[in-house]
Scaffold this active site. Structure first.
Site, PDB file in Angstrom:
ATOM      1  N   ARG A   5      29.309  64.388   6.683  1.00 38.24           N
ATOM      2  CA  ARG A   5      28.546  63.675   5.644  1.00 38.24           C
ATOM      3  C   ARG A   5      27.062  64.045   5.726  1.00 38.24           C
ATOM      4  NH1 ARG A   5      31.487  57.826   6.866  1.00 38.24           N
ATOM      5  NH2 ARG A   5      33.357  58.200   5.601  1.00 38.24           N
ATOM      6  N   ARG A  10      12.970  78.792 -23.753  1.00 40.41           N
ATOM      7  CA  ARG A  10      13.690  78.423 -24.982  1.00 40.41           C
ATOM      8  C   ARG A  10      12.696  77.861 -26.013  1.00 40.41           C
ATOM      9  NH1 ARG A  10      17.829  79.366 -28.332  1.00 40.41           N
ATOM     10  NH2 ARG A  10      18.536  77.474 -29.397  1.00 40.41           N
ATOM     11  N   GLU A  68      34.795  62.424   1.523  1.00 35.27           N
ATOM     12  CA  GLU A  68      33.983  61.998   2.691  1.00 35.27           C
ATOM     13  C   GLU A  68      33.444  60.588   2.485  1.00 35.27           C
ATOM     14  OE1 GLU A  68      33.015  64.022   5.394  1.00 35.27           O
ATOM     15  OE2 GLU A  68      33.514  66.049   4.721  1.00 35.27           O
TER      16      GLU A  68
HETATM   17  P1  TGC Z   1      36.385  49.923  11.049  1.00 31.57           P
HETATM   18  O1  TGC Z   1      37.173  48.784  11.629  1.00 31.57           O
HETATM   19  O2  TGC Z   1      35.036  49.644  10.470  1.00 31.57           O
HETATM   20  O3  TGC Z   1      36.160  51.035  12.148  1.00 31.57           O
HETATM   21  C1  TGC Z   1      37.229  51.515  12.967  1.00 31.57           C
HETATM   22  C2  TGC Z   1      36.615  52.125  14.210  1.00 31.57           C
HETATM   23  O4  TGC Z   1      35.818  53.251  13.848  1.00 31.57           O
HETATM   24  C3  TGC Z   1      34.449  53.049  14.267  1.00 31.57           C
HETATM   25  N1  TGC Z   1      33.596  53.641  13.225  1.00 31.57           N
HETATM   26  C4  TGC Z   1      32.979  54.812  13.364  1.00 31.57           C
HETATM   27  N2  TGC Z   1      32.908  55.657  14.401  1.00 31.57           N
HETATM   28  C5  TGC Z   1      32.203  56.797  14.236  1.00 31.57           C
HETATM   29  N3  TGC Z   1      31.561  57.105  13.077  1.00 31.57           N
HETATM   30  C6  TGC Z   1      31.629  56.273  11.993  1.00 31.57           C
HETATM   31  N4  TGC Z   1      31.033  56.623  10.848  1.00 31.57           N
HETATM   32  C7  TGC Z   1      32.348  55.063  12.122  1.00 31.57           C
HETATM   33  N5  TGC Z   1      32.622  54.038  11.287  1.00 31.57           N
HETATM   34  C8  TGC Z   1      33.389  53.168  11.971  1.00 31.57           C
HETATM   35  C9  TGC Z   1      34.305  51.542  14.390  1.00 31.57           C
HETATM   36  O5  TGC Z   1      33.282  51.203  15.270  1.00 31.57           O
HETATM   37  C10 TGC Z   1      35.676  51.168  14.929  1.00 31.57           C
HETATM   38  O6  TGC Z   1      35.712  51.513  16.318  1.00 31.57           O
HETATM   39  P2  TGC Z   1      36.564  50.626  17.345  1.00 31.57           P
HETATM   40  O7  TGC Z   1      36.303  51.260  18.666  1.00 31.57           O
HETATM   41  O8  TGC Z   1      36.021  49.226  17.232  1.00 31.57           O
HETATM   42  O9  TGC Z   1      38.009  50.728  16.900  1.00 31.57           O
HETATM   43  O10 TGC Z   1      37.310  50.673  10.016  1.00 31.57           O
HETATM   44  P3  TGC Z   1      37.906  50.198   8.613  1.00 31.57           P
HETATM   45  O11 TGC Z   1      39.380  50.413   8.706  1.00 31.57           O
HETATM   46  O12 TGC Z   1      37.405  48.832   8.251  1.00 31.57           O
HETATM   47  O13 TGC Z   1      37.303  51.285   7.584  1.00 31.57           O
HETATM   48  C11 TGC Z   1      35.936  51.415   7.422  1.00 31.57           C
HETATM   49  C12 TGC Z   1      35.568  52.474   6.347  1.00 31.57           C
HETATM   50  C13 TGC Z   1      36.096  52.056   5.004  1.00 31.57           C
HETATM   51  C14 TGC Z   1      34.067  52.509   6.296  1.00 31.57           C
HETATM   52  C15 TGC Z   1      36.075  53.870   6.732  1.00 31.57           C
HETATM   53  O14 TGC Z   1      37.401  53.867   7.005  1.00 31.57           O
HETATM   54  C16 TGC Z   1      35.683  54.940   5.769  1.00 31.57           C
HETATM   55  O15 TGC Z   1      34.671  55.586   5.992  1.00 31.57           O
HETATM   56  N6  TGC Z   1      36.471  55.238   4.638  1.00 31.57           N
HETATM   57  C17 TGC Z   1      36.237  56.384   3.828  1.00 31.57           C
HETATM   58  C18 TGC Z   1      37.281  57.438   4.146  1.00 31.57           C
HETATM   59  C19 TGC Z   1      36.724  58.824   4.161  1.00 31.57           C
HETATM   60  O16 TGC Z   1      35.541  59.041   4.213  1.00 31.57           O
HETATM   61  N7  TGC Z   1      37.626  59.801   4.172  1.00 31.57           N
HETATM   62  C20 TGC Z   1      37.217  61.145   4.236  1.00 31.57           C
HETATM   63  C21 TGC Z   1      38.402  62.060   4.418  1.00 31.57           C
HETATM   64  S1  TGC Z   1      37.920  63.711   4.927  1.00 31.57           S
HETATM   65  C22 TGC Z   1      37.242  64.386   3.548  1.00 31.57           C
HETATM   66  O17 TGC Z   1      37.064  63.795   2.534  1.00 31.57           O
HETATM   67  C23 TGC Z   1      36.847  65.786   3.688  1.00 31.57           C
HETATM   68  S2  TGC Z   1      36.212  66.503   2.271  1.00 31.57           S
HETATM   69  C24 TGC Z   1      35.561  67.837   3.021  1.00 31.57           C
HETATM   70  C25 TGC Z   1      35.000  68.850   2.156  1.00 31.57           C
HETATM   71  O18 TGC Z   1      35.747  69.500   1.399  1.00 31.57           O
HETATM   72  O19 TGC Z   1      33.776  69.070   2.284  1.00 31.57           O
HETATM   73  P1  FAD Z   2      40.908  55.424  -3.334  1.00 28.80           P
HETATM   74  O1  FAD Z   2      40.665  55.068  -1.908  1.00 28.80           O
HETATM   75  O2  FAD Z   2      42.222  55.083  -3.926  1.00 28.80           O
HETATM   76  O3  FAD Z   2      39.732  54.775  -4.205  1.00 28.80           O
HETATM   77  C1  FAD Z   2      39.841  54.583  -5.612  1.00 28.80           C
HETATM   78  C2  FAD Z   2      38.609  53.786  -6.069  1.00 28.80           C
HETATM   79  O4  FAD Z   2      38.636  52.497  -5.451  1.00 28.80           O
HETATM   80  C3  FAD Z   2      37.294  54.451  -5.634  1.00 28.80           C
HETATM   81  O5  FAD Z   2      36.352  54.291  -6.646  1.00 28.80           O
HETATM   82  C4  FAD Z   2      36.863  53.637  -4.415  1.00 28.80           C
HETATM   83  O6  FAD Z   2      35.462  53.609  -4.238  1.00 28.80           O
HETATM   84  C5  FAD Z   2      37.404  52.260  -4.781  1.00 28.80           C
HETATM   85  N1  FAD Z   2      37.642  51.430  -3.594  1.00 28.80           N
HETATM   86  C6  FAD Z   2      38.533  51.644  -2.584  1.00 28.80           C
HETATM   87  N2  FAD Z   2      38.429  50.687  -1.659  1.00 28.80           N
HETATM   88  C7  FAD Z   2      37.453  49.843  -2.084  1.00 28.80           C
HETATM   89  C8  FAD Z   2      36.846  48.649  -1.549  1.00 28.80           C
HETATM   90  N3  FAD Z   2      37.225  48.142  -0.354  1.00 28.80           N
HETATM   91  N4  FAD Z   2      35.880  48.050  -2.263  1.00 28.80           N
HETATM   92  C9  FAD Z   2      35.468  48.561  -3.443  1.00 28.80           C
HETATM   93  N5  FAD Z   2      35.978  49.660  -4.007  1.00 28.80           N
HETATM   94  C10 FAD Z   2      36.955  50.303  -3.318  1.00 28.80           C
HETATM   95  N6  FAD Z   2      40.542  64.293   2.643  1.00 28.80           N
HETATM   96  C11 FAD Z   2      40.823  64.812   3.861  1.00 28.80           C
HETATM   97  O7  FAD Z   2      41.340  64.132   4.747  1.00 28.80           O
HETATM   98  N7  FAD Z   2      40.528  66.119   4.134  1.00 28.80           N
HETATM   99  C12 FAD Z   2      39.982  66.941   3.214  1.00 28.80           C
HETATM  100  O8  FAD Z   2      39.708  68.121   3.502  1.00 28.80           O
HETATM  101  C13 FAD Z   2      39.701  66.421   1.911  1.00 28.80           C
HETATM  102  N8  FAD Z   2      39.209  67.246   0.942  1.00 28.80           N
HETATM  103  C14 FAD Z   2      39.106  66.761  -0.348  1.00 28.80           C
HETATM  104  C15 FAD Z   2      38.784  67.647  -1.385  1.00 28.80           C
HETATM  105  C16 FAD Z   2      38.721  67.182  -2.700  1.00 28.80           C
HETATM  106  C17 FAD Z   2      38.439  68.146  -3.821  1.00 28.80           C
HETATM  107  C18 FAD Z   2      38.924  65.799  -2.975  1.00 28.80           C
HETATM  108  C19 FAD Z   2      38.823  65.270  -4.369  1.00 28.80           C
HETATM  109  C20 FAD Z   2      39.229  64.936  -1.946  1.00 28.80           C
HETATM  110  C21 FAD Z   2      39.348  65.397  -0.632  1.00 28.80           C
HETATM  111  N9  FAD Z   2      39.741  64.554   0.414  1.00 28.80           N
HETATM  112  C22 FAD Z   2      40.002  65.060   1.660  1.00 28.80           C
HETATM  113  C23 FAD Z   2      40.126  63.166   0.131  1.00 28.80           C
HETATM  114  C24 FAD Z   2      38.934  62.226  -0.067  1.00 28.80           C
HETATM  115  O9  FAD Z   2      38.318  61.928   1.146  1.00 28.80           O
HETATM  116  C25 FAD Z   2      39.462  60.970  -0.764  1.00 28.80           C
HETATM  117  O10 FAD Z   2      39.765  61.351  -2.106  1.00 28.80           O
HETATM  118  C26 FAD Z   2      38.460  59.838  -0.741  1.00 28.80           C
HETATM  119  O11 FAD Z   2      38.268  59.367   0.578  1.00 28.80           O
HETATM  120  C27 FAD Z   2      38.889  58.671  -1.649  1.00 28.80           C
HETATM  121  O12 FAD Z   2      40.220  58.328  -1.450  1.00 28.80           O
HETATM  122  P2  FAD Z   2      41.214  58.188  -2.715  1.00 28.80           P
HETATM  123  O13 FAD Z   2      41.058  59.411  -3.536  1.00 28.80           O
HETATM  124  O14 FAD Z   2      42.551  57.837  -2.198  1.00 28.80           O
HETATM  125  O15 FAD Z   2      40.612  56.979  -3.552  1.00 28.80           O
END
Ligand code: TGC
Ligand code: FAD
Length: 392
Positions: A251, A276, A371
């Site tokens: 991030r 332009r 992310e």
């Molecule tokens: P929560 O109970 O808050 O936390 C669980 C445990 O994790 C720790 N923690 C962290 N540790 C390191 N870095 C962080 N940023 C952390 N945030 C939380 C926390 O302290 C806890 O530890 P422990 O020891 O107490 O167990 O977790 P939650 O289940 O309530 O969820 C919190 C939430 C929603 C913020 C989190 O799950 C989240 O960030 N959701 C978004 C998911 C996301 O970002 N997915 C990304 C997938 S990868 C991707 O998109 C790659 S795209 C790449 C590209 O193409 O560039």
């Molecule tokens: P959802 O979680 O279903 O969310 C749908 C909507 O609901 C969003 O607007 C969200 O903000 C909202 N929402 C959800 N929960 C809440 C809440 N508690 N309160 C308020 N609003 C909420 N993932 C990987 O693991 N690895 C990768 O390499 C990767 N690459 C990606 C590449 C692309 C092009 C894309 C599009 C996605 C990729 N992702 C990857 C997945 C990405 O991280 C997820 O799409 C993202 O985390 C959102 O999850 P979702 O699409 O299931 O949306």
């Protein structure tokens, strides 16, 4: 596509805050993007294909593991250099920056931080050189923003683990040799496993028909009774904090990358506004167009300052996850708004592939979602300042 005439905006003389090494690293990445990315990227985005031929160049500019120690093949640079490389690559295209982000922060980082010495030696040098490409499997069809609910799981079969489940939206999946996969053990604890292409029962179907990030390959990871050797478990960290720790690093890179995309849109619109002519004047002479440009450079400059400060905090080991969330959210939002305004300034030309703006604009729709979505990062800030958790 038009020749790449990019000139980087630096309204507050931020170059003065950079070391000679930062500038050398940044300029090398900038030159490489001009030479090897800009001339081909529009064509690859149009045909929805990742340009494999740039992998060697990405490795050469240090984009694979910029901050990973040299002993493992990384570039051994600081966090500001890492950020500047991401900025320059995303100036070219967010999809290319995605490939570099995933390789560095989501594949090399967990192997470096959570892996053992054998795993570091086996994987990191090959990933740093681009000989092997990696992907990161966290998101599932039913668990995106809430990865802690994942259902992908593994069982201890004595001499190996048996992995089952599926991941979705995975960048680099269609061509990656190595996948860092997050799955639950029999006690429901999340662990990282290194899964290699060729393991029986492991497949990576490509996701088609994206209107965004078209030059990046996205796919699924499917695990159907995959036998994973026990030595492929990352031993040094488990729990949801392990993948979230990787996300902090990625991030942070995105916060810098979004500045690159915004710079390119601003620079393109500024140049166009002087060339332009309508109503007998350059459109840049009209107040409404000046307002757009003035607001763009203001927001861009604020984001540059925020991100540079975050880089200093990261170098000192003091940046919090919530600070990183704020920068990712702010900068991607800033970039998407600049792309939208810049596109309007180019009128009809703004929707064509002659200019980069529409491609950036569409790419940023993914960047604002992956992310952690825009709303999720706002709730992370909300939790940090109130102590009250909107996710529970
Ligand atoms: P929560 O109970 O808050 O936390 C669980 C445990 O994790 C720790 N923690 C962290 N540790 C390191 N870095 C962080 N940023 C952390 N945030 C939380 C926390 O302290 C806890 O530890 P422990 O020891 O107490 O167990 O977790 P939650 O289940 O309530 O969820 C919190 C939430 C929603 C913020 C989190 O799950 C989240 O960030 N959701 C978004 C998911 C996301 O970002 N997915 C990304 C997938 S990868 C991707 O998109 C790659 S795209 C790449 C590209 O193409 O560039
Ligand atoms: P959802 O979680 O279903 O969310 C749908 C909507 O609901 C969003 O607007 C969200 O903000 C909202 N929402 C959800 N929960 C809440 C809440 N508690 N309160 C308020 N609003 C909420 N993932 C990987 O693991 N690895 C990768 O390499 C990767 N690459 C990606 C590449 C692309 C092009 C894309 C599009 C996605 C990729 N992702 C990857 C997945 C990405 O991280 C997820 O799409 C993202 O985390 C959102 O999850 P979702 O699409 O299931 O949306």
């Amino acid at each position: 596509m038009k020749p790449d005439l990019f000139e980087a905006p630096d309204y507050y003389n931020l170059d003065e805050l950079l070391s000679e090494e930062h500038k050398l690293v940044r300029d090398a990445a900038r030159e490489w993007v001009k030479r090897d990315v800009s001339p081909i990227i529009e064509e690859y985005a149009q045909k929805a294909e990742f340009p494999n031929q740039i992998i060697g160049g990405l490795a050469e500019i240090g984009a694979f593991g910029p901050y990973i120690p040299v002993e493992y093949g990384g570039a051994g640079l600081d966090q500001i250099s890492y950020g500047l490389i991401m900025q320059e690559i995303e100036r070219g295209d967010s999809g290319v920056r995605s490939t570099a982000s995933v390789q560095s922060s989501l594949v090399m980082y967990p192997i470096w931080k959570y892996g053992n010495e054998e795993q570091r030696q086996k994987y990191l040098p090959k990933l740093a050189s681009g000989e092997w490409m990696g992907c990161f499997g966290l998101t599932e069809p039913d668990h995106g923003s809430n990865p802690g609910g994942m259902v992908t799981n593994f069982k201890d079969m004595g001499d190996h683990y048996l992995l089952n489940g599926a991941k979705m939206w995975i960048s680099n999946a269609p061509f990656a040799q190595v996948a860092v996969v997050w799955a639950k053990n029999e006690e429901g604890r999340i662990h990282g496993l290194i899964v290699e292409r060729g393991m029986e029962g492991f497949s990576t179907p490509e996701t088609h028909n994206k209107w965004s990030l078209r030059a990046s390959a996205t796919g699924e990871l499917i695990f159907d009774n995959v036998k994973v050797p026990k030595e492929n478990l990352l031993p040094n960290k488990s729990g949801l904090g392990a993948p979230l720790g990787c996300l902090d690093s990625a991030r942070y890179g995105i916060a810098w990358g979004a500045i690159g995309a915004a710079m390119d849109c601003y620079d393109t619109a500024l140049r166009y506004s002087k060339e332009r002519i309508q109503f007998g004047k350059p459109i840049g002479q009209f107040q409404l167009q000046q307002k757009k440009l003035a607001e763009m450079i203001t927001e861009l400059t604020k984001a540059q300052l925020l991100t540079w400060r975050l880089g200093v905090l990261r170098n000192e080991g003091k940046a919090t996850s919530a600070q990183i969330s704020m920068a990712k959210r702010n900068n991607v939002d800033m970039a998407i708004n600049i792309a939208r305004e810049a596109r309007q300034m180019l009128g009809g030309m703004g929707i064509t592939g002659e200019y980069s703006i529409m491609r950036h604009s569409m790419n940023l729709e993914s960047v604002i979602t992956y992310e952690g979505t825009h709303d999720i990062h706002l709730l992370i800030t909300g939790l940090d300042i109130t102590g009250l958790n909107a996710f529970k």
